[in-house]
Design a protein around this motif. Sequence first.
Motif, short mmCIF file in Angstrom:
data_model
loop_
_atom_site.label_atom_id
_atom_site.label_comp_id
_atom_site.label_asym_id
_atom_site.label_seq_id
_atom_site.Cartn_x
_atom_site.Cartn_y
_atom_site.Cartn_z
N ASP A 55 0.81 -1.22 0.00
CA ASP A 55 0.00 0.00 0.00
C ASP A 55 0.83 1.26 0.00
OD1 ASP A 55 -2.27 -1.66 0.15
OD2 ASP A 55 -1.94 -1.86 2.31
N SER A 56 2.16 1.10 0.11
CA SER A 56 3.05 2.25 0.06
C SER A 56 4.42 1.76 -0.36
CB SER A 56 3.14 2.90 1.45
OG SER A 56 4.12 3.92 1.43
N LEU A 57 5.20 2.69 -0.92
CA LEU A 57 6.59 2.37 -1.27
C LEU A 57 7.54 3.06 -0.29
CD1 LEU A 57 6.15 2.84 -5.12
CD2 LEU A 57 6.32 0.67 -3.86
N ARG A 58 6.98 3.74 0.70
CA ARG A 58 7.80 4.51 1.66
C ARG A 58 7.85 3.77 3.00
NH1 ARG A 58 4.74 10.26 0.43
NH2 ARG A 58 4.77 10.00 -1.84
N PRO A 59 9.07 3.46 3.48
CA PRO A 59 9.19 2.60 4.67
C PRO A 59 8.36 3.07 5.87
CG PRO A 59 11.33 2.93 3.66
CD PRO A 59 10.36 3.78 2.89
N GLU A 60 8.38 4.38 6.18
CA GLU A 60 7.65 4.81 7.39
C GLU A 60 6.15 4.64 7.19
OE1 GLU A 60 8.63 7.92 5.33
OE2 GLU A 60 10.27 6.49 5.28
N ARG A 61 5.71 4.86 5.96
CA ARG A 61 4.28 4.73 5.72
C ARG A 61 3.86 3.26 5.71
NH1 ARG A 61 1.63 8.04 0.92
NH2 ARG A 61 1.86 9.82 2.32
N ILE A 62 4.70 2.40 5.17
CA ILE A 62 4.39 0.96 5.20
C ILE A 62 4.18 0.56 6.66
CG2 ILE A 62 5.28 -1.38 4.82
CD1 ILE A 62 6.89 -0.24 2.45
N ALA A 63 5.09 1.01 7.53
CA ALA A 63 5.00 0.65 8.94
C ALA A 63 3.75 1.25 9.58
CB ALA A 63 6.25 1.12 9.68
N ALA A 64 3.37 2.45 9.16
CA ALA A 64 2.19 3.09 9.76
C ALA A 64 0.92 2.35 9.34
CB ALA A 64 2.12 4.56 9.33
N ILE A 65 0.83 1.92 8.08
CA ILE A 65 -0.37 1.22 7.61
C ILE A 65 -0.41 -0.20 8.18
CG2 ILE A 65 -1.58 0.32 5.57
CD1 ILE A 65 -0.51 2.78 4.03
N ALA A 66 0.77 -0.86 8.19
CA ALA A 66 0.82 -2.25 8.67
C ALA A 66 0.88 -2.32 10.20
CB ALA A 66 2.04 -2.96 8.10
N ARG A 67 1.16 -1.19 10.83
CA ARG A 67 1.32 -1.11 12.28
C ARG A 67 2.34 -2.13 12.81
NH1 ARG A 67 -4.96 -0.32 13.91
NH2 ARG A 67 -5.08 -2.24 12.72
N ARG A 68 3.29 -2.43 11.95
CA ARG A 68 4.43 -3.29 12.31
C ARG A 68 5.60 -2.81 11.46
NH1 ARG A 68 1.59 -4.78 15.74
NH2 ARG A 68 1.10 -6.87 16.49
N SER A 69 6.78 -2.81 12.02
CA SER A 69 7.93 -2.35 11.26
C SER A 69 8.78 -3.54 10.86
CB SER A 69 8.72 -1.38 12.15
OG SER A 69 9.65 -0.72 11.37
N MET A 70 8.94 -3.75 9.57
CA MET A 70 9.72 -4.89 9.08
C MET A 70 10.73 -4.38 8.06
SD MET A 70 8.17 -7.85 10.10
CE MET A 70 6.68 -8.12 11.05
N PRO A 71 11.94 -4.88 8.11
CA PRO A 71 12.94 -4.43 7.16
C PRO A 71 12.75 -5.10 5.80
CG PRO A 71 13.88 -6.05 8.64
CD PRO A 71 12.44 -5.92 9.00
#
Length: 323
Positions: free
Chosen positions: A120-136
């Motif tokens: 849903d995003s190509l931007r790491p911080e936004r991916i983490a915000a939408i997924a509510r999980r931070s994955m490398p």
Amino acid sequence: MLDQYGRSIEYLRISVTDRCNFRCVYCMPEHGLAWLPKADILSYEEIAEVARQLAPLGLKRLRITGGEPTIRPELSRLIRQLKAIPGIEDIALSTNGVKLVEMAPALREAGLDRVNLSADSLRPERIAAIARRSMPFSPVLSASAAQAAGLSPVKINVVVMRGINDDEIEDFARLTIEHPFHVRFIELMPVGEMADLTWEHVIPSEEVLRRVSALGTLSAADGPARGNGPATYYRLAGAAGSIGVITPMSHTYCGTCNRVRLTADGRLRTCLFGDHEVNLREPLRAGTALAPLFAQALAEKPKEHHLLQMQVGGLKALSQTGG
Ligand code: SAM
Ligand code: SF4
């Protein structure tokens, strides 16, 4: 296999787990759901047995989904068993892509044909915000790894949400210029426990296409050769890949629905929404033939869903049924 409205059913979506390493805002509550007890979850052998009994009735295509299917251990073992079933022509996987770089070669070797990546995003911080999980991980690297492993056509599914990721519509569309990816924009379905998302976040596909056409000439195109789902496809002039839209909210495609779903705990659901289902797990474990139950399920497959009237049955999240 025809249902009561004459639709030919040849596609089964198999959820192998209700769990996930993400908590996407439109899909699952942040704290997760009450997970299914392990004993209720079908083993790989049981899943393969369902497919084996349905294949002679006309089942041809399978999709492995979840929750997040790649977090269930030894997924390749299931793929190998499904691939060996006569009549099964195509096996696809839906994944958030986190583990794809690591897993793509083994999945391909086991017989997986292709992959749909949800991004849903190509931007790491936004991916983490939408997924509510931070994955490398990077969705583009995951998609490229799938392509390189031969898991093609690679489709990238983007759920478009106004004010959350709609400023990336053009970036996703541009990916198709260089890469042979098929980027599909999906209208958000406001179902389940969806944090603060409402109808105001739904962007009709017409609007998406208007915005994409500002990038160049957009023509109607044939979709990828494999996997004829409900998307309508377009191509930017000279692009390697294509752009698709899937419109569950603004247009229904129930009239051509060719699919049924198997939940991780063995319920055969004939519609994503509503509560039409037949429990296959107990009959399966008792050694009873499944064909009559399948016929019963198809006889009851609803004509259409009532999503627009917000009648979605007991569904709390798409992660429960595999989307
Ligand atoms: N975890 C895998 C993944 O994300 O691809 C497979 C399961 S997920 C439930 C399947 C698809 O359902 C994903 O593409 C996801 O974006 C989509 N989905 C989930 N909830 C949705 C919603 N409320 N509206 C639109 N699409 C949704
Ligand atoms: Fe997990 Fe897929 Fe649902 Fe996101 S959309 S929470 S990755 S099951």
